[in-house]
Design a protein around this motif. Structure first.
Motif, short mmCIF file in Angstrom:
data_model
loop_
_atom_site.label_atom_id
_atom_site.label_comp_id
_atom_site.label_asym_id
_atom_site.label_seq_id
_atom_site.Cartn_x
_atom_site.Cartn_y
_atom_site.Cartn_z
N ALA A 298 0.75 -1.17 0.08
CA ALA A 298 0.04 0.05 0.20
C ALA A 298 0.92 1.08 0.13
O ALA A 298 0.48 2.34 0.09
CB ALA A 298 -0.99 -0.03 1.16
N ASP A 299 2.21 0.93 -0.08
CA ASP A 299 3.36 2.15 -0.26
C ASP A 299 3.15 3.06 1.24
O ASP A 299 3.41 4.19 1.28
CB ASP A 299 2.79 3.22 -1.44
CG ASP A 299 4.11 4.05 -1.55
OD1 ASP A 299 5.25 3.73 -1.21
OD2 ASP A 299 3.78 5.05 -2.12
N LEU A 300 2.77 2.28 2.28
CA LEU A 300 2.90 2.87 3.64
C LEU A 300 4.27 2.69 4.44
O LEU A 300 4.43 3.36 5.51
CB LEU A 300 1.68 2.44 4.43
CG LEU A 300 0.22 2.83 3.80
CD1 LEU A 300 -0.80 2.04 4.72
CD2 LEU A 300 0.13 4.08 3.72
N ALA A 301 5.18 1.88 3.94
CA ALA A 301 6.20 1.44 4.44
C ALA A 301 7.15 0.67 3.53
O ALA A 301 6.70 0.40 2.43
CB ALA A 301 5.98 0.83 5.73
N VAL A 302 8.53 0.55 3.81
CA VAL A 302 9.33 -0.38 3.22
C VAL A 302 9.67 -1.61 4.23
O VAL A 302 9.77 -1.54 5.35
CB VAL A 302 10.33 0.29 2.50
CG1 VAL A 302 10.01 1.31 1.62
CG2 VAL A 302 11.39 0.88 3.52
N GLN A 303 10.24 -2.65 3.40
CA GLN A 303 10.83 -3.63 4.28
C GLN A 303 12.09 -4.15 3.60
O GLN A 303 12.55 -3.64 2.49
CB GLN A 303 9.85 -4.74 4.36
CG GLN A 303 9.47 -5.58 2.93
CD GLN A 303 8.54 -6.61 3.37
OE1 GLN A 303 7.54 -6.71 2.55
NE2 GLN A 303 8.72 -7.30 4.32
N ALA A 304 12.62 -5.05 4.21
CA ALA A 304 14.08 -5.82 3.66
C ALA A 304 13.56 -7.28 3.25
O ALA A 304 13.26 -7.93 4.22
CB ALA A 304 15.13 -5.66 4.48
N LEU A 305 13.87 -7.69 2.15
CA LEU A 305 13.74 -8.89 1.35
C LEU A 305 14.93 -9.56 0.78
O LEU A 305 15.79 -8.70 0.42
CB LEU A 305 12.44 -9.26 0.54
CG LEU A 305 11.01 -8.66 1.45
CD1 LEU A 305 10.06 -8.72 0.35
CD2 LEU A 305 10.91 -9.94 2.25
N LEU A 306 15.03 -10.88 0.65
CA LEU A 306 16.16 -11.29 -0.21
C LEU A 306 15.98 -11.01 -1.81
O LEU A 306 14.63 -11.30 -2.21
CB LEU A 306 16.18 -12.72 -0.10
CG LEU A 306 16.74 -13.34 1.37
CD1 LEU A 306 16.85 -14.78 1.39
CD2 LEU A 306 18.12 -12.85 1.65
#
Length: 293
Positions: A223-231
Motif C-alpha cells: 500500500a506504499d505505507l512502509a518499506v521492508q527488507a527482503l532477499l
C-alpha cells in the motif's frame, strides 16, 4: 498392437541368468513346464526364436541377446513401481521447515517432484521465521529446515547466497520519507540488520508495523505505507526492489542454509534433500561475471 507380459519377461531373464529352465523354475518357484510355456508364449508373441536349443544347454539367439537388455529394464521398472506404490517403507511423513520469504519459487516445485516420486509420503511444510525453525529443529520437531542467516552456521550446508535489498510498493515513494517508515515481523531475522544499517547511515526510522503476520507486513508495504527488507529474487508480485540510488544503505548478503540434509537416513529423505539442493541452486544461482574480451 502387441503388449509384452512382465511374467514372461521375468521367466526369460531367469532362464538367461541361470542357464537353464530347471534352475530358473526353482528360482521362480514354478514348474519347468510353466516356465517353458511362458518362453514359448513370448516367442510366439514376437514371432522370433529367442533360445537356441540345438546344443546340450540353452543359449540365447541374436534376437534373445537383444531382448535381454530390454527385459531386464522392464522387469526392474515393474518391481520399482510396485515397491513404491505398495511397500510400507514408502509411507510416512517428513516435516520440512522453510521461512516464508524463501518458499517461492523453489519449494512448490520440490513438493511437486517429491510427490511424483513418493505419492504415499507426505511432506508437512512449516513456514515460520528462521529463529523458530531452528528451535523446532533442535527439539526434533522438524526433519529438515531451510534458513536465512548472515553466515553459514555449524551443522548446516550452504544452498545459496542472496543479496538483502529494500523492497517497496510498485512505483511507490515511501522510501523517500523521513523518518523512514518500516514494516517487519517481530521475529524477522532481517529486522535487526536493516535497523543497524539505517542507524549507521544516520537515517531516522519509524517502525510503522510490528506484527506477527507476514501478510500484514506485505499489505502495508504494497500500500506504499512502509518499506521492508527482503532477499533479492523472492519478492511477491505486488512489491519491487527499491531503486533508491544510494539514498538507503546497502544491506548485507544473506546465506540460505540447510539443516538435516546430510543426516538423510533413507532413499526418501535423501531424495527430498537432493531436490531442495537442486531447486535452490537453480533458483538462486549467483550471476556469472561478464569477462570482456
Amino acid at each position: 498392437m502387441r503388449n509384452l507380459d512382465i511374467t514372461t519377461l521375468r521367466s526369460f531373464v531367469a532362464v538367461a541368468d541361470s542357464g537353464g529352465v530347471t534352475r530358473a523354475a526353482g528360482f521362480l518357484h514354478l514348474t519347468q513346464s510353466a516356465v517353458s510355456m511362458q518362453l514359448k508364449r513370448l516367442e510366439e508373441l514376437l514371432g522370433l526364436e529367442l533360445l537356441d536349443r540345438s546344443g546340450r544347454g540353452i543359449a540365447l539367439t541374436a534376437s534373445g541377446e537383444q531382448l535381454l537388455g530390454y527385459a531386464r529394464r522392464m522387469v526392474a521398472m515393474n518391481d520399482e513401481v510396485i515397491g513404491r506404490l505398495t511397500d510400507k517403507a514408502y509411507e510416512g511423513e517428513i516435516v520440512l521447515g522453510v521461512p516464508h520469504d524463501v518458499v517461492y519459487p523453489a519449494v512448490p516445485r520440490v513438493l511437486q517432484q517429491f510427490n511424483a516420486a513418493f505419492p504415499r509420503y507426505r511432506v508437512n511444510l512449516l513456514s515460520s521465521n528462521t529463529r523458530a525453525l531452528k528451535e523446532q529443529f533442535a527439539r526434533g520437531e522438524c526433519d529438515m529446515i531451510v534458513t536465512t542467516e548472515a553466515e553459514r552456521m555449524p551443522g548446516s550446508e550452504e544452498l545459496a547466497r542472496k543479496d538483502l535489498i529494500w523492497a517497496g510498493a510498485i512505483g511507490g515513494s515511501a522510501w523517500r520519507q523521513r523518518p523512514l517508515d518500516l514494516a517487519f515481523c517481530r521475529h524477522c531475522i532481517f529486522r535487526p540488520l536493516a535497523l543497524r544499517a539505517l542507524d549507521n547511515a544516520g537515517i531516522d526510522w519509524n517502525l510503522a508495523v510490528d506484527s506477527d503476520s507476514d501478510r500484514t507486513v506485505e499489505a502495508t508495504v504494497s500500500a506504499d505505507l512502509a518499506v521492508q527488507a527482503l532477499l533479492d529474487g523472492t519478492l511477491p508480485p505486488h512489491l519491487e526492489k527499491v531503486d533508491h540510488g544510494g539514498d538507503l544503505p546497502q544491506l548485507p548478503q544473506q546465506f540460505i542454509n540447510f539443516y538435516g540434509g546430510s543426516e538423510a537416513r533413507d532413499e526418501v529423505h535423501e531424495t527430498l534433500a537432493r531436490l531442495l539442493r537442486d531447486a535452490f541452486a537453480e533458483t538462486h544461482a549467483r550471476p556469472r561475471l561478464k569477462v570482456s574480451a
